[in-house]
Motif scaffolding. Sequence first.
Motif, PDB file in Angstrom:
ATOM      1  N   SER A  28       0.838  -1.212   0.000  1.00 12.85           N
ATOM      2  CA  SER A  28       0.000   0.000   0.000  1.00 12.85           C
ATOM      3  C   SER A  28       0.868   1.255   0.000  1.00 12.85           C
ATOM      4  CB  SER A  28      -0.967  -0.008   1.185  1.00 12.85           C
ATOM      5  OG  SER A  28      -0.290  -0.258   2.395  1.00 12.85           O
ATOM      6  N   ALA A  29       2.003   1.225   0.720  1.00 10.88           N
ATOM      7  CA  ALA A  29       2.864   2.419   0.795  1.00 10.88           C
ATOM      8  C   ALA A  29       3.445   2.758  -0.573  1.00 10.88           C
ATOM      9  CB  ALA A  29       3.991   2.177   1.801  1.00 10.88           C
ATOM     10  N   TRP A  32       0.775   3.902  -3.139  1.00  8.20           N
ATOM     11  CA  TRP A  32       0.394   5.292  -2.840  1.00  8.20           C
ATOM     12  C   TRP A  32       1.486   6.245  -3.323  1.00  8.20           C
ATOM     13  CZ3 TRP A  32      -3.833   7.863  -1.645  1.00  8.20           C
ATOM     14  CH2 TRP A  32      -3.771   9.103  -0.979  1.00  8.20           C
ATOM     15  N   ASN A  66      -3.968  15.588  -0.112  1.00  3.70           N
ATOM     16  CA  ASN A  66      -3.939  15.041   1.243  1.00  3.70           C
ATOM     17  C   ASN A  66      -2.652  15.432   1.963  1.00  3.70           C
ATOM     18  OD1 ASN A  66      -4.633  13.106   3.426  1.00  3.70           O
ATOM     19  ND2 ASN A  66      -2.868  12.007   2.607  1.00  3.70           N
ATOM     20  N   LEU A  70      -2.284  17.604   5.420  1.00  5.18           N
ATOM     21  CA  LEU A  70      -1.544  17.189   6.620  1.00  5.18           C
ATOM     22  C   LEU A  70      -0.559  18.282   7.035  1.00  5.18           C
ATOM     23  CD1 LEU A  70      -0.840  13.419   5.802  1.00  5.18           C
ATOM     24  CD2 LEU A  70      -2.541  14.330   7.395  1.00  5.18           C
ATOM     25  N   GLY A  89       0.974   5.300   9.983  1.00  6.38           N
ATOM     26  CA  GLY A  89       0.678   5.129   8.554  1.00  6.38           C
ATOM     27  C   GLY A  89       1.379   6.218   7.766  1.00  6.38           C
ATOM     28  N   THR A  90       2.649   6.372   8.076  1.00  2.00           N
ATOM     29  CA  THR A  90       3.460   7.480   7.566  1.00  2.00           C
ATOM     30  C   THR A  90       3.565   7.514   6.047  1.00  2.00           C
ATOM     31  OG1 THR A  90       4.790   7.294   9.546  1.00  2.00           O
ATOM     32  CG2 THR A  90       5.825   8.367   7.687  1.00  2.00           C
ATOM     33  N   GLY A  91       3.745   6.342   5.440  1.00  2.11           N
ATOM     34  CA  GLY A  91       3.978   6.285   3.998  1.00  2.11           C
ATOM     35  C   GLY A  91       5.444   6.555   3.679  1.00  2.11           C
ATOM     36  N   ASP A 115       4.746   2.924  10.801  1.00  2.58           N
ATOM     37  CA  ASP A 115       4.084   2.299   9.650  1.00  2.58           C
ATOM     38  C   ASP A 115       4.212   0.800   9.814  1.00  2.58           C
ATOM     39  OD1 ASP A 115       3.364   3.638   6.640  1.00  2.58           O
ATOM     40  OD2 ASP A 115       3.660   1.461   6.675  1.00  2.58           O
ATOM     41  N   HIS A 116       3.245   0.064   9.296  1.00  9.41           N
ATOM     42  CA  HIS A 116       3.357  -1.412   9.445  1.00  9.41           C
ATOM     43  C   HIS A 116       4.349  -1.982   8.440  1.00  9.41           C
ATOM     44  CE1 HIS A 116       0.010  -2.519   6.303  1.00  9.41           C
ATOM     45  NE2 HIS A 116       0.835  -1.609   5.864  1.00  9.41           N
ATOM     46  N   ASP A 142       1.845  -1.997  13.647  1.00 11.08           N
ATOM     47  CA  ASP A 142       0.570  -2.057  12.952  1.00 11.08           C
ATOM     48  C   ASP A 142      -0.500  -1.335  13.767  1.00 11.08           C
ATOM     49  OD1 ASP A 142      -2.024  -3.159  11.927  1.00 11.08           O
ATOM     50  OD2 ASP A 142      -0.652  -4.297  10.648  1.00 11.08           O
ATOM     51  N   LEU A 143      -1.192  -0.444  13.098  1.00 10.82           N
ATOM     52  CA  LEU A 143      -2.257   0.335  13.742  1.00 10.82           C
ATOM     53  C   LEU A 143      -3.295  -0.573  14.413  1.00 10.82           C
ATOM     54  CD1 LEU A 143      -3.939   3.008  14.053  1.00 10.82           C
ATOM     55  CD2 LEU A 143      -4.705   2.660  11.717  1.00 10.82           C
ATOM     56  N   GLY A 167      -3.157   9.788   8.610  1.00 10.72           N
ATOM     57  CA  GLY A 167      -3.375  10.243   7.232  1.00 10.72           C
ATOM     58  C   GLY A 167      -3.621   9.075   6.296  1.00 10.72           C
ATOM     59  N   THR A 168      -4.798   8.998   5.744  1.00 13.12           N
ATOM     60  CA  THR A 168      -5.239   7.915   4.833  1.00 13.12           C
ATOM     61  C   THR A 168      -4.642   6.549   5.200  1.00 13.12           C
ATOM     62  OG1 THR A 168      -3.529   8.559   3.198  1.00 13.12           O
ATOM     63  CG2 THR A 168      -5.761   9.379   2.827  1.00 13.12           C
ATOM     64  N   VAL A 169      -4.832   6.179   6.438  1.00 12.98           N
ATOM     65  CA  VAL A 169      -4.356   4.859   6.881  1.00 12.98           C
ATOM     66  C   VAL A 169      -5.522   3.972   7.316  1.00 12.98           C
ATOM     67  CG1 VAL A 169      -3.798   5.722   9.215  1.00 12.98           C
ATOM     68  CG2 VAL A 169      -2.752   3.621   8.389  1.00 12.98           C
ATOM     69  N   TYR A 172      -7.144   1.347   5.112  1.00 10.48           N
ATOM     70  CA  TYR A 172      -6.631  -0.022   4.963  1.00 10.48           C
ATOM     71  C   TYR A 172      -7.097  -0.915   6.101  1.00 10.48           C
ATOM     72  CZ  TYR A 172      -3.914   2.422   1.513  1.00 10.48           C
ATOM     73  OH  TYR A 172      -3.562   3.193   0.440  1.00 10.48           O
TER      74      TYR A 172
HETATM   75  C1  LIG Z   1      -1.963   5.884   1.673  1.00 10.00           C
HETATM   76  S1  LIG Z   1      -0.485   5.828   2.593  1.00 10.00           S
HETATM   77  C2  LIG Z   1      -0.606   7.342   3.489  1.00 10.00           C
HETATM   78  C3  LIG Z   1       0.704   8.010   3.736  1.00 10.00           C
HETATM   79  C4  LIG Z   1       0.611   9.333   4.503  1.00 10.00           C
HETATM   80  N1  LIG Z   1       0.079   9.143   5.847  1.00 10.00           N
HETATM   81  C5  LIG Z   1      -0.238  10.317   3.768  1.00 10.00           C
HETATM   82  O1  LIG Z   1      -1.370  10.547   4.209  1.00 10.00           O
HETATM   83  O2  LIG Z   1       0.217  10.849   2.750  1.00 10.00           O
HETATM   84  C6  LIG Z   1      -0.952   4.657   3.831  1.00 10.00           C
HETATM   85  C7  LIG Z   1       0.194   4.193   4.673  1.00 10.00           C
HETATM   86  O3  LIG Z   1      -0.354   3.477   5.770  1.00 10.00           O
HETATM   87  C8  LIG Z   1       0.400   2.300   5.963  1.00 10.00           C
HETATM   88  N2  LIG Z   1      -0.502   1.338   6.583  1.00 10.00           N
HETATM   89  C9  LIG Z   1      -1.525   0.655   6.007  1.00 10.00           C
HETATM   90  N3  LIG Z   1      -2.123  -0.123   6.913  1.00 10.00           N
HETATM   91  C10 LIG Z   1      -1.463   0.069   8.090  1.00 10.00           C
HETATM   92  C11 LIG Z   1      -1.607  -0.460   9.402  1.00 10.00           C
HETATM   93  N4  LIG Z   1      -2.538  -1.364   9.672  1.00 10.00           N
HETATM   94  N5  LIG Z   1      -0.779  -0.024  10.363  1.00 10.00           N
HETATM   95  C12 LIG Z   1       0.187   0.893  10.097  1.00 10.00           C
HETATM   96  N6  LIG Z   1       0.391   1.410   8.873  1.00 10.00           N
HETATM   97  C13 LIG Z   1      -0.431   1.015   7.881  1.00 10.00           C
HETATM   98  C14 LIG Z   1       0.885   1.889   4.591  1.00 10.00           C
HETATM   99  O4  LIG Z   1       2.042   1.076   4.666  1.00 10.00           O
HETATM  100  C15 LIG Z   1       1.160   3.231   3.966  1.00 10.00           C
HETATM  101  O5  LIG Z   1       2.469   3.645   4.191  1.00 10.00           O
END
Ligand SMILES: C[S@@+](CC[C@H](N)C(=O)[O-])C[C@H]1O[C@@H](n2cnc3c(N)ncnc32)[C@H](O)[C@@H]1O
Length: 279
Positions: A28-29, A32, A66, A70, A89-91, A115-116, A142-143, A167-169, A172
């Motif tokens: 997903s990272a 994105w 987005n 942030l 969910g840093t990305g 981030d996971h 993991d969140l 942020g958009t986490v 998922y």
């Molecule tokens: C769409 S990106 C968002 C990046 C950044 N926060 C932004 O808003 O631009 C989602 C991020 O969340 C992470 N992610 C997805 N599911 C997660 C979880 N269960 N726990 C932690 N991180 C997660 C992904 O690996 C990815 O880096």
Amino acid sequence: MAGIAPPSGGERGLWSLSDYARLDVATSARVWDYLAGGKTHYPADRLVGEQLLAVAPDMGGGAEANRAFLGRAVRMLASEGICQFLDVGTGMPAEPYLHEIARAVIPETRMIYMDHDPVVSMYGMALLRGYPARDTLCFTEDLREPERVLRECWLLDLDAPVGLLLGTVLDYCADTDNPAALVAELVEALAPGSYLVLSHGTGDFRALGATAAVEDIYQGAGITLRPRSRGEIQALIPPEMELLDPGVQMVHRWRPEDTKKSRVADAQVAVYGLVAYKP
Ligand SMILES: C[S@@+](CC[C@H](N)C(=O)[O-])C[C@H]1O[C@@H](n2cnc3c(N)ncnc32)[C@H](O)[C@@H]1O
């Protein structure tokens, strides 16, 4: 890539380090990052990204808007005196970096990125080594395991207000992960005076069927994606929190600084954002 199954993560849906390190699997990272015009993605991610753009061309515009949201929210919180942040969910690292935005207001700001995906943390730590980034750390958690997330917050003083960034986490997290309960558990651990900054993708503006197609493409890559409606996103906010103006709003229209960018059509962004305060 054809014929190679993506990892399922087993019963708990958690991938291992070797799952994330596989080059033949999209994450997903990195997907994105591709949609956002970044540089850290592999052929497997680009394949999924192209499939997504074919059914939902908005998926690119939302990433940039987005990120800008942030940045505005972090600057606002810093100007309210918030000097410690937890970003879950840093990305993949992308400029402008949120810790730099906060530090431009309060130089001694502490920031935890989580981030996971261990590849995200590796890129983050490598980046932070390049210049003085005191009090900024990246962790892999993991969140969906909030107690582990909180255990890694030793850098922060949880008796003082924190800016929690999601942020958009939550996109998922499946409904069965109970995302509202995850947010509630994190917010519960924060001191009064803390803020929640949340953004979340939506299918509210997409053509009928496009949202299901997006979910199917992610599912085919072994990634759960659950776009949510405005009402469903509002329901993620713990009831004790106060929603700041302008409420749950499209990210490009949440306190815009550049009014030209705020005029972009909602369908081209498809991400809601909000900031809430814990009294
Ligand atoms: C769409 S990106 C968002 C990046 C950044 N926060 C932004 O808003 O631009 C989602 C991020 O969340 C992470 N992610 C997805 N599911 C997660 C979880 N269960 N726990 C932690 N991180 C997660 C992904 O690996 C990815 O880096």
